[in-house]
Design an enzyme around this catalytic site. Structure first.
Site, PDB file in Angstrom:
ATOM      1  N   ASP A 349       9.128  -5.548   9.667  1.00 35.76           N
ATOM      2  CA  ASP A 349       9.726  -4.869   8.525  1.00 35.76           C
ATOM      3  C   ASP A 349       9.141  -5.426   7.226  1.00 35.76           C
ATOM      4  OD1 ASP A 349      11.891  -3.232   7.264  1.00 35.76           O
ATOM      5  OD2 ASP A 349      12.579  -5.209   6.606  1.00 35.76           O
ATOM      6  N   GLU A 385       4.788  -2.758   8.960  1.00 39.37           N
ATOM      7  CA  GLU A 385       5.225  -1.749   8.009  1.00 39.37           C
ATOM      8  C   GLU A 385       4.546  -2.137   6.693  1.00 39.37           C
ATOM      9  OE1 GLU A 385       9.312   0.300   6.298  1.00 39.37           O
ATOM     10  OE2 GLU A 385       9.265  -1.867   6.579  1.00 39.37           O
TER      11      GLU A 385
END
Length: 706
Positions: A349, A385
């Protein structure tokens, strides 16, 4: 607090490594890093919650450590760290606050939000510069000493090559909480995910890897609880080694191992979505739960005024992954999940944080270098990401070789093209062929682009074709904001409708998007439930929706299984036609060794596309991928089937002239998003094919021309 016994525990000096609590069969070694702390108390708790405090006696290389004979698995503990409380200097030590061990492998109890959790006094005129003396221990989860004693029973990792990988993003709880074939007592847990009814279904779709939203122990946000909701996605990590107990039917983390082993037995890899960019402690006004009270100035990136945090994550704080001990914490956590829990990869993330140095994003940032050189971590799948909220935060294509990346540009461009936006044909073509503009460098391969149409964050596929605007009343947000960030189109009616024409159009659009996903070069990622046209009622943000809004509804499938069957067919097509998945970028140049061009863009009239064909209003083309192109730089002419992909995003049919080739007598229809076409259709080279409105078709070259 008084000791529950008048006899204090025996404590020896112990070792500074490894960090955390480690049981050796006779006792437990405790080791905690703090560069600026002046004293560390180990706090032991009995079954009634009574606390015994023991000073860790030794300090070596900024590690406080001690060994307690007779302390073993099941012992609950925490820390209190002494040091200066000087927020303007970056220090927020407060020994009144019980702290979770960053290396805790199991947590007991839940976080109970209350004013005692904060290192400062809530409501004080000096805000976070004040000092709170109340004890937080009754309200903080306790770390638990564990023993690693699991028999993997011959577990074999699938080790699926990247160019054969098909990912499904899903949620441990949301995927099975409503599954009728999963026993009620294990629904919404790892045990439920391991059930044969689940694993067999996932495997039937052609999926090779499940990517799980965060399962690390995390905090339910205070504002969500006050609003009658709780954290669903899990992006609020409290402990990087422990599992969220909500996901354990047995209450024991070996359930995760059981599930990984069960998935491996079905040929499925397990990828974890991990959050090493921030923690649950928030901004300077957040609680003191762990890192802040252990060593705020080491664990977090602080602003020029060290009272405040650099907030490149948008969550209030940013983990300082330039600090060597923080790098060690992250890599130790990753190795634990690979070595001890047998997971097959990670999706990071806000991964741009991992490459952030004080000077900005750097491909050779500390964490990225540390992971890249680690032989264990370099052997698993690593997915970034590629953005954060910092300067120049969108970094797609900038991660090191060996990493794959979520390709947000793929999502947006493919959505916009099928929606009918002008000027998207060139972008669509680039995404279809692997996004070479981002990834064709440093020896990276097309698989580095993780292609997706939908993900947990945003509309589901069913909602993408059913809503023009987001409908987030359940989030306490304004119903409609007039934005078009979703690149969605409802087909003529907002939300549910009985109009058969609109429903048919929506289903075709879903097939168009899915066909594009599985035919594109790169690694496809399917959002769980999209093959069943799952809806969230137009809600594009279910972060705080641990409810039927976000859970998969196994009783509903408006396509009566047609969409799931289409997914199965599209995935099999990837296997049937290797040209679609070869791990090389197409370059469109004549290759003397094979005497062919590996691919061509063709206009509807059958000619090679020229600049005029790429005009903003254009929405139709064909891609011909030649199976005679070499498989590798040292191989000769290939022997794969030549494939022709015909695409028409117009609202009207378009006549295509299919190419005439000396090696191809006819073009056999292998896949179509238009249900009215007979899949036995064969078109001779040089003849025309009327491509229906808003549709995509795959033809395979069959037989040599006379």
């Amino acid at each position: 607090m008084n000791h529950p016994s008048s006899r204090p525990p025996v404590v020896r000096e112990g070792r500074a490594f490894p960090r955390g609590a480690h049981f050796d069969g006779e006792g437990t070694n405790f080791a905690l890093f703090t560069a600026h702390g002046t004293r560390v108390e180990l706090c032991l708790f009995d079954d009634e919650g009574n606390e015994t405090r023991v000073d860790l006696p030794e300090y070596t290389d900024e590690i406080w450590h001690g060994y307690l004979p007779g302390v073993g698995p099941g012992q609950q503990y925490g820390y209190r760290v002494h040091g200066p409380y000087e927020p303007t200097q970056g220090h927020r030590f407060n020994p009144n606050k019980l702290l979770v061990d960053p290396y805790a492998r199991e947590l007991a109890g839940d976080l109970v939000w209350c004013d005692e959790l904060f290192g400062y006094t809530i409501g004080h005129p000096d805000a976070d510069l004040s000092f709170d003396e109340r004890d937080s221990a009754p309200f903080v989860p306790k770390a638990v000493v564990v023993q690693e004693d699991y028999d993997w029973g011959g577990d074999v990792r699938p080790m699926r090559p990247w160019d054969e990988t098909v990912i499904m993003e899903t949620h441990v709880r949301g995927y099975t909480i409503r599954h009728p074939d999963v026993p009620e007592d294990i629904r919404g847990t790892f045990a439920g995910l391991a059930h044969d009814a689940v694993t067999d279904y996932v495997g039937s779709l052609g999926v090779t890897a499940v990517e799980l939203l965060p399962v690390h122990a995390y905090a339910d946000d205070q504002h969500l609880l006050e609003d009658g909701r709780r954290n669903y996605w899990g992006y609020n990590t409290l402990a990087f080694f422990a599992v969220k107990r909500r996901y354990l039917a047995t209450g024991h983390r070996n359930e995760v191992r059981d599930t990984v082993r069960a998935l491996h037995a079905k040929g499925l890899e397990v990828i974890l979505d991990v959050v090493y960019n921030h923690t649950a402690e928030g901004s300077e006004l957040g609680p003191t739960l762990s890192f802040r009270g252990i060593d705020n100035a080491s664990y977090y990136r602080l602003a020029d005024d060290p009272r405040y945090y650099i907030n490149d994550t948008g969550t209030g704080n940013t983990l300082n992954v330039s600090q060597p001990r923080v790098i060690q914490l992250v890599t130790d956590s990753l190795r634990y999940w690979v070595d001890e829990m047998h997971v097959d990869g990670f999706r990071f993330d806000l991964a741009t944080i991992l490459g952030r140095e004080p000077s900005g994003f750097d491909q050779r940032g500390g964490i990225l270098d540390a992971v890249g050189q680690d032989p264990l971590l370099a052997s698993v799948k690593l997915i970034a990401e590629p953005w954060d909220c910092g300067p120049g935060g969108y970094q797609v294509g900038h991660f090191p070789p060996g990493w794959a990346e979520w390709n947000d540009r793929y999502r947006d461009d493919v959505r916009a093209f099928w929606k009918g936006d002008e000027g998207m044909l060139g972008e669509f073509a680039t995404r279809l062929t692997g996004s070479a503009d981002f990834f064709a460098k440093r020896g990276r391969r097309p698989w580095a682009s993780v292609n997706f149409i939908t993900a947990h964050d945003g509309f589901t596929l069913g909602d993408l074709v059913s809503y023009n605007e987001k409908h987030n009343e359940a989030n306490g947000e304004d119903n409609r904001d007039g934005s078009d960030n979703n690149h969605s189109w409802n087909g003529g009616a907002e939300g549910p409708t009985d109009d058969e024409g609109i429903l048919a159009l929506r289903e075709r659009q879903m097939r168009n998007l899915l066909a594009t996903l599985f035919l594109s070069k790169g690694t496809p990622m399917l959002l769980a439930g999209d093959e069943r046209a799952q809806t969230q009622g137009g809600n594009n943000n279910t972060y705080g929706q641990d409810s039927e809004i976000a859970w998969i509804d196994w009783t509903r499938d408006p396509t009566d299984g047609r969409l799931a069957d289409f997914v199965r067919k599209a995935v099999k097509l990837r296997e049937r036609f290797p040209m679609l998945t070869r791990s090389r970028f197409l370059d469109g140049r004549f290759q003397e060794a094979s005497g062919v061009v590996d691919f061509n863009w063709l206009a509807p009239d059958g000619s090679e596309m020229q600049e005029v064909h790429w005009q903003p209003a254009a929405r139709s083309l064909a891609l011909m991928v030649d199976g005679r192109a070499p498989r590798s730089a040292v191989s000769g002419r290939g022997t794969d089937t030549t494939v022709l992909v015909v695409v028409n995003a117009w609202e009207e049919g378009v006549e295509f002239t299919l190419p005439r080739r000396d090696d191809c007598l006819t073009w056999q229809l292998a896949l179509s998003t238009a249900l009215e076409l007979d899949e036995g259709l064969a078109v001779r080279g040089g003849d025309t094919f009327v491509c229906p409105p808003r549709s995509l078709h795959v033809f395979a070259c069959e037989g040599a021309a006379p």
